[in-house]
Scaffold this active site. Structure first.
Site, PDB file in Angstrom:
ATOM      1  N   SER A  95       0.801  -1.222   0.000  1.00 26.38           N
ATOM      2  CA  SER A  95       0.000   0.000   0.000  1.00 26.38           C
ATOM      3  C   SER A  95       0.833   1.272   0.000  1.00 26.38           C
ATOM      4  CB  SER A  95      -0.996  -0.029   1.152  1.00 26.38           C
ATOM      5  OG  SER A  95      -2.071  -0.874   0.836  1.00 26.38           O
ATOM      6  N   LYS A 120      -1.078  -4.081  -3.381  1.00 26.16           N
ATOM      7  CA  LYS A 120      -2.349  -3.597  -2.809  1.00 26.16           C
ATOM      8  C   LYS A 120      -2.665  -2.253  -3.466  1.00 26.16           C
ATOM      9  CE  LYS A 120      -5.708  -2.511   0.105  1.00 26.16           C
ATOM     10  NZ  LYS A 120      -5.939  -1.155  -0.352  1.00 26.16           N
ATOM     11  N   GLN A 126     -10.513   2.338   0.017  1.00 24.21           N
ATOM     12  CA  GLN A 126     -11.763   2.092   0.734  1.00 24.21           C
ATOM     13  C   GLN A 126     -12.348   3.373   1.332  1.00 24.21           C
ATOM     14  OE1 GLN A 126      -9.070  -0.116   1.018  1.00 24.21           O
ATOM     15  NE2 GLN A 126     -10.214  -1.374  -0.423  1.00 24.21           N
TER      16      GLN A 126
END
Length: 467
Positions: free
Chosen positions: A296, A321, A325
């Site tokens: 991430s 990743k 969200q």
């Protein structure tokens, strides 16, 4: 204002890390008629179960189950629903210091997968590795549990023990790893000055991207630059991610404004570009260390360094990743985190499930992949066991001569154990008892802690010296 989150994973340490930034990316609900039809159908199903099911049911549990079912149907490990109780535990873990094992967990299909143990954490010391698949906790299968239920079972007070059963690589046998929970340090930045014959090289390790990390990086960088460094190593190996605002501020210190360092893309293809205000790049070369535990935010940093400035990435392919969200409060204390966006690299690549490949692929010594050896029985000559194979690989990794690594305790293995026992002051009987295994684990950790044995770090130093 709603909060946009780039969720990394659920944390085994008792806290989950997110990319967080105050941005609004909301869509309107579907037409009221469609919503009404859906609600009517749900109401009919609820009434039917409530009034006619063979046993009495709780309507709130039905509602939670319906929402959980909708989220599960997405097949997305990063979209989750948390009921009121789970949500409270989650928020408490975010707001306070925490204790646990220090690792990140995600769900891929039906598997609970370790993203990365934090560097120096109980999980790393016990031998958990990126991509380990968690199968059981304290002897109980986790197959039917949710991601948050698994992490709740793993969390616990400092000093308590938890046994985690994992599958690793191609081995079908479950590997049992015992971890002693501990406080997880809040320090996210470590710096050092590496002196070489060709000058000084700065070293900055970032373990997570948390509140204050960017300030710590800036402060540490200023101190290193005051030493007139000739190059810099950024180390985000095993970094599972963190706050977007944190990595954003860090990118401002290293990449220029010549192109965006990332893009956030909506499902209709519209995107927002994030750029650095920096006008001039550093006057020294930079190399970034990455591995399979870099995820991430760590991948955002790595991609920006590589694609904006052409800085080298050294190590192994990252985790992969690349989704974003949105956290939404559902009004009754429960909340949903739903994947709504993708993030793309400066060159608009989506690295999700692929990761970022290094400029220079460098493997660590095999010893780095070995777990601490725990055995309830004494390992001795003539025995044949998988634990003996680990013992043999440990001895071989420490340069003790063994003739095989297949798990059969040979005469050569016995002699290697005797030589090791003599070196640490133990009775040299050639049998691997608890005391011997404990000292062997210590020797392996000492090996790993020695920078000279870190092939990736040494490759970065050599690379910068040649620049």
């Amino acid at each position: 204002m709603k909060r946009l989150l780039l969720m990394v994973t659920c944390a085994l340490v008792g806290a989950a890390l997110f990319f967080g930034v105050e941005r609004v990316f909301f869509k309107e609900d579907q037409a009221n008629t469609e919503v009404s039809e859906t609600l009517v159908k749900l109401q009919k199903a609820q009434d039917l179960i409530t009034e006619s099911y063979v046993e009495q049911v709780d309507s709130n549990e039905l509602l939670d189950g319906a929402i959980q079912g909708m989220v599960n149907s997405l097949g997305d490990p990063y979209s989750v629903y948390m009921d009121e109780e789970t949500s409270k535990q989650f928020e408490q873990s975010l707001d306070s210091s925490f204790s646990g094992i220090g690792a990140e967990l995600t769900k891929e299909n039906e598997d609970f997968v370790v993203v990365s143990p934090f560097k120096g954490s109980p999980a790393e010391k016990a031998g958990l590795k990126p991509n380990d698949i968690v199968k059981s906790v304290d002897g109980e299968s986790v197959q039917s549990l949710t991601l948050y239920q698994v992490t709740a079972k793993i969390r616990g007070p400092k000093g308590s023990k938890v046994q985690i059963g994992v599958e690793r690589g191609d081995s079908a046998k479950e590997l049992m790893i015992n971890v002693v929970r501990d406080d997880i340090p809040n320090e996210t930045v470590h710096s050092d000055l590496i002196e070489t014959n060709d000058g000084n090289i700065g070293y900055l390790e970032i373990s997570t991207f948390a509140e204050g990390t960017a300030d710590d990086v800036k402060e540490s960088l200023e101190k290193l630059e005051a030493e007139d460094i000739d190059g810099l190593i950024l180390d985000v190996r095993g970094n599972p991610g963190g706050l977007l605002s944190s990595v954003e501020e860090i990118m401002y210190q290293f990449v220029t404004d010549k192109k965006p360092f990332m893009h956030i893309e909506e499902r209709n293809g519209d995107s927002e570009a994030l750029s650095s205000p920096l006008k001039e790049r550093k006057d020294y070369p930079i190399a970034t260390l990455i591995n399979g535990g870099s995820a991430s935010a760590a991948e955002i940093l790595a991609a920006g360094m590589q694609e904006v400035e052409g800085y080298a990435l050294i190590g192994n392919t990252t985790f992969g990743k690349g989704t974003v969200q949105q956290s939404v409060d559902l009004g009754d204390g429960s909340q949903m985190k739903l994947t709504m966006f993708k993030w793309l690299t400066p060159n608009e690549r989506w690295i999700h499930s692929k990761g970022i490949e290094p400029t220079l692929q460098v493997e660590q010594p095999p010893v780095y992949d070995l777990v601490p050896l725990q055995s309830a029985v004494v390992l001795k000559k003539g025995m044949n066991d998988e634990k003996i194979a680990v013992l043999q690989n440990m001895l071989k990794g420490l340069d003790y001569e063994v003739d095989r690594t297949d798990g059969y305790f040979s005469t050569s293995t016995e002699k290697a154990v005797q030589t090791f026992q003599k070196s640490v002051g133990l009775k040299a009987n050639g049998e691997a008892n608890t005391a011997t295994l404990t000292e062997l684990d210590k020797a392996i950790q000492t090996f790993k802690d020695n920078p000279e044995n870190d092939h990736q770090l040494q490759s970065a130093i050599e690379y910068l010296q040649e620049e």
